[in-house]
Motif scaffolding. Structure first.
Motif, PDB file in Angstrom:
ATOM      1  N   PHE A 140       9.958   3.843   5.684  1.00 24.46           N
ATOM      2  CA  PHE A 140       9.672   4.208   7.070  1.00 24.46           C
ATOM      3  C   PHE A 140       8.175   4.181   7.346  1.00 24.46           C
ATOM      4  O   PHE A 140       7.738   3.705   8.402  1.00 24.46           O
ATOM      5  CB  PHE A 140      10.228   5.595   7.387  1.00 24.46           C
ATOM      6  N   GLN A 141       7.379   4.686   6.414  1.00 16.99           N
ATOM      7  CA  GLN A 141       5.935   4.626   6.596  1.00 16.99           C
ATOM      8  C   GLN A 141       5.463   3.184   6.726  1.00 16.99           C
ATOM      9  O   GLN A 141       4.606   2.864   7.555  1.00 16.99           O
ATOM     10  CB  GLN A 141       5.227   5.308   5.425  1.00 16.99           C
ATOM     11  N   THR A 142       6.026   2.310   5.903  1.00 19.60           N
ATOM     12  CA  THR A 142       5.638   0.899   5.957  1.00 19.60           C
ATOM     13  C   THR A 142       5.939   0.297   7.314  1.00 19.60           C
ATOM     14  O   THR A 142       5.088  -0.357   7.932  1.00 19.60           O
ATOM     15  CB  THR A 142       6.367   0.118   4.857  1.00 19.60           C
ATOM     16  N   LEU A 143       7.166   0.504   7.805  1.00 21.72           N
ATOM     17  CA  LEU A 143       7.549  -0.074   9.090  1.00 21.72           C
ATOM     18  C   LEU A 143       6.757   0.530  10.233  1.00 21.72           C
ATOM     19  O   LEU A 143       6.286  -0.189  11.132  1.00 21.72           O
ATOM     20  CB  LEU A 143       9.045   0.131   9.321  1.00 21.72           C
ATOM     21  N   ALA A 144       6.593   1.852  10.221  1.00 23.65           N
ATOM     22  CA  ALA A 144       5.894   2.516  11.319  1.00 23.65           C
ATOM     23  C   ALA A 144       4.420   2.118  11.369  1.00 23.65           C
ATOM     24  O   ALA A 144       3.882   1.806  12.437  1.00 23.65           O
ATOM     25  CB  ALA A 144       6.027   4.034  11.180  1.00 23.65           C
ATOM     26  N   ILE A 145       3.762   2.125  10.216  1.00 23.23           N
ATOM     27  CA  ILE A 145       2.344   1.750  10.193  1.00 23.23           C
ATOM     28  C   ILE A 145       2.171   0.287  10.585  1.00 23.23           C
ATOM     29  O   ILE A 145       1.202  -0.076  11.277  1.00 23.23           O
ATOM     30  CB  ILE A 145       1.749   2.028   8.803  1.00 23.23           C
ATOM     31  N   TRP A 151       0.822  -1.211   0.000  1.00 27.60           N
ATOM     32  CA  TRP A 151       0.000   0.000   0.000  1.00 27.60           C
ATOM     33  C   TRP A 151       0.859   1.265   0.000  1.00 27.60           C
ATOM     34  O   TRP A 151       0.645   2.174  -0.795  1.00 27.60           O
ATOM     35  CB  TRP A 151      -0.930  -0.042   1.216  1.00 27.60           C
ATOM     36  N   ARG A 152       1.837   1.336   0.901  1.00 30.92           N
ATOM     37  CA  ARG A 152       2.634   2.534   1.042  1.00 30.92           C
ATOM     38  C   ARG A 152       3.924   2.426   0.228  1.00 30.92           C
ATOM     39  O   ARG A 152       4.397   1.322  -0.076  1.00 30.92           O
ATOM     40  CB  ARG A 152       3.009   2.784   2.515  1.00 30.92           C
ATOM     41  N   ARG A 186       4.371  11.863   2.287  1.00 29.78           N
ATOM     42  CA  ARG A 186       3.385  12.910   2.550  1.00 29.78           C
ATOM     43  C   ARG A 186       2.405  12.549   3.655  1.00 29.78           C
ATOM     44  O   ARG A 186       1.663  13.406   4.118  1.00 29.78           O
ATOM     45  CB  ARG A 186       2.597  13.203   1.260  1.00 29.78           C
ATOM     46  N   LYS A 187       2.353  11.301   4.074  1.00 29.89           N
ATOM     47  CA  LYS A 187       1.384  10.849   5.069  1.00 29.89           C
ATOM     48  C   LYS A 187       2.032  10.604   6.427  1.00 29.89           C
ATOM     49  O   LYS A 187       1.519   9.834   7.233  1.00 29.89           O
ATOM     50  CB  LYS A 187       0.702   9.571   4.578  1.00 29.89           C
TER      51      LYS A 187
END
Length: 574
Positions: free
Chosen positions: A173-178, A168-169, A303-304
């Motif tokens: 970093f967004q992938t790991l954090a989410i 999805w992402r 951006r998210k």
């Protein structure tokens, strides 16, 4: 056949690597070291002939093994699954996979099963160790089977979630954090629903099955037949519920994989008309230090990113609500720490994991995108690059760092924490946060393969926390005989030192890193014992000394031996 060629390639190539066998044998060795330490802590050097004592020891070892292995499966399943797909996106090879004749099912299931291959292998090789524990008594084969089934189903569900987020992402970093925050929110949501509807109804039984830790606790307490339901039935329901959840997540991923990929950014770029292509933005003023400017003034991590921070604040608000509703004088969590302290510790651990993830992805994203080599040919100095990255990590994580600090400020004003202890906790927390950030950068510099760097960095942090938890449990188990059983902890501590040394000195060994790997577990052990004895100053001093020295030992080579840290030159011999 369902997974396709991606899994077949992984299954054929991984067993050819020496590290595959070292990891398997090392995992079994770690379990036996843990068993030996628990035996020495429980019995010492005396001979035990009472079958009841041996059975109680077998029950204790099984409880520790089951809970730790479940936590390992959840963490590494989501980490491997998310990192495997994220690496393809960073290297721009996901587009190549989408252009092949791979079906959506083969792409998603292939990546998922390839990522879960190592966790499943480790789970399988642990079965003989559990059987040996069963021979001691106090544990039945049914309990072992239920524990293995729950761990496997939980790993499958966690890996499916990590795979969905990664497809999805776009940003690693967004992938790991989410992925990490999503698991925490999921556990909290299940427990929140149970708290709202009660825990005695049939609906609560079904909802509770979606929490693997709740089901595992029932397996560890086989005589508990609350609601007329045995532990085998609870484990079966939990395994079925988690498997169904994993299937649902995988189905959604398969349906949406070509909607999410290629990313919308590439899609928007492809549909721009000629007029839009000719639009030139006015130049933005750049600071004298362009690295820190990029980290702080641009959306380098996506951006998210605000969504991740918002989710973290939701978790913090939930923890604050639990603290407010917890009655005064409540029992200590695990017999070690108050509920108020447990809330702060949980938030702090999540903060350090996210800071560490941002630190390692700050380097791996540059390398995979091919921009690291461009930076190296500019006139940017090593100090500008390393301190810029480190400052950017701490700046972008400021909300995550300030939230636990606000917690302890509130504790101080409520009289729960004295001013002196507030200073100690603040200094220790900041030292650990900086250590987590620098460890991420160090792993990103040391490992040329992004997936290995991410696993090494986050895995080191995770094993550090797990080691501390196990050590505290064993110290409480020893109780008054702790002084006599102190030598038994040396094997456990030396094992931690060896693992930390292998992680820190992978590419560029140095006397400082070797010394740091040697003293950090011992200082951590002293800090744990000081905490349990109420000696707060000793905890602060040894935490700051050990982790501060390790941070400096990683930082100095990064800024002074920059090319060597990146593997561009060979370190001088002798």
């Amino acid at each position: 056949m369902l997974a396709g060629p991606l899994f077949s390639r992984e299954a054929l190539t991984v067993p050819r690597q020496l590290t595959h066998f070292l990891i398997r044998s090392g995992y079994i060795a770690a379990l036996f070291v843990l068993m030996y330490t628990a035996a020495q802590t429980t019995f010492g050097w005396q001979q035990v002939r009472n079958l009841g004592d041996i059975a109680r020891f077998g029950q204790l070892v099984f409880q520790v093994f089951a809970v730790v292995q479940l936590a390992l499966m959840l963490f590494f399943a989501v980490l491997f699954a998310a990192g495997n797909v994220a690496q393809e996106k960073d290297r721009r090879t996901m587009l190549l996979l989408l252009m092949t004749d791979l079906r959506d099912r083969e792409l998603v299931l292939g990546k998922l099963t390839a990522s879960l291959l190592l966790p499943i292998v480790l789970l399988s090789v642990s079965i003989p160790v559990f059987v040996i524990v069963q021979l001691l008594g106090g544990v039945s084969l049914a309990q072992i089977g239920c524990a293995i089934a729950i761990s496997a189903a939980a790993g499958l569900a966690a890996g499916s979630w990590g795979s969905l987020v990664a497809f999805w992402r776009d940003k690693t970093f967004q992938t790991l954090a989410i992925s990490l925050i999503g698991i925490v929110i999921y556990m909290g949501l299940v427990e929140g629903i149970l708290a709202a509807i009660g825990s005695v109804s049939n609906v609560a039984l079904v909802v509770g099955a979606f929490n693997p830790f709740r089901a595992m606790l029932r397996v560890l307490d086989p005589l508990n037949v609350a609601g007329g339901v045995s532990f085998v039935q609870v484990a079966s329901m939990s395994t079925a519920a988690l498997t169904f959840l994993a299937i649902a997540i995988v189905a959604v991923t398969i349906l949406r994989v070509r909607v999410w990929n290629p990313s919308r950014t590439l899609g928007d770029l492809a549909t721009m008309d000629e007029k839009d292509r000719g639009v030139v933005r006015p130049p933005r003023p750049v600071w004298n230090s362009p690295i820190i400017w990029r980290e702080m003034m641009t959306k380098a991590y996506g951006r998210k990113i605000f969504v991740i921070k918002l989710a973290y604040l939701v978790i913090a608000a939930a923890a604050f609500y639990v603290v407010l509703t917890t009655p005064a004088g409540s029992a200590l969590v695990l017999g070690m720490i108050s509920p108020i302290g447990a809330a702060f510790v949980a938030l702090s651990l999540l903060t350090m994991m996210l800071v560490n993830a941002q630190g390692v992805t700050a380097l791996t994203s540059e390398r995979d995108a091919g921009t690291l080599e461009l930076l190296l040919v500019t006139d940017i100095s090593a100090k500008e690059f390393i301190f810029g990255k480190l400052g950017g990590v701490l700046f972008n994580s400021k909300e995550l760092i300030l939230t636990p600090l606000l917690f302890i400020i509130w504790y101080m004003f409520q009289g729960v924490l004295s001013v002196e202890n507030f200073v100690y906790v603040t200094i220790g927390f900041i030292s650990l946060v900086v250590f987590a950030a620098m460890l991420g950068l160090h792993s990103g510099l040391s490992y040329s393969i992004s997936r290995i760097a991410i696993v090494n960095s986050l895995g080191t942090m995770f094993f550090l926390f797990v080691g501390i938890f196990i050590c505290m449990i064993l110290i409480l188990q020893a109780r008054s005989s702790f002084g006599l059983q102190l030598p038994s902890f040396l094997v456990f501590i030396l094992g931690g030192s060896l693992g930390l040394w292998a992680s820190l000195t992978h590419r560029n060994p140095s006397p400082a890193l070797t010394l740091a790997a040697g003293i950090l577990p011992f200082c951590t052990f002293y800090a744990i014992t000081s905490f349990l004895l109420g000696q707060t100053l000793g905890v602060c001093l040894f935490v700051v000394a050990a982790y501060g020295f390790t941070t400096i030992a990683m930082l100095i080579p990064a800024v002074s031996e920059y090319d060597s840290a990146l593997g561009r030159t060979e370190m001088p011999k002798g």
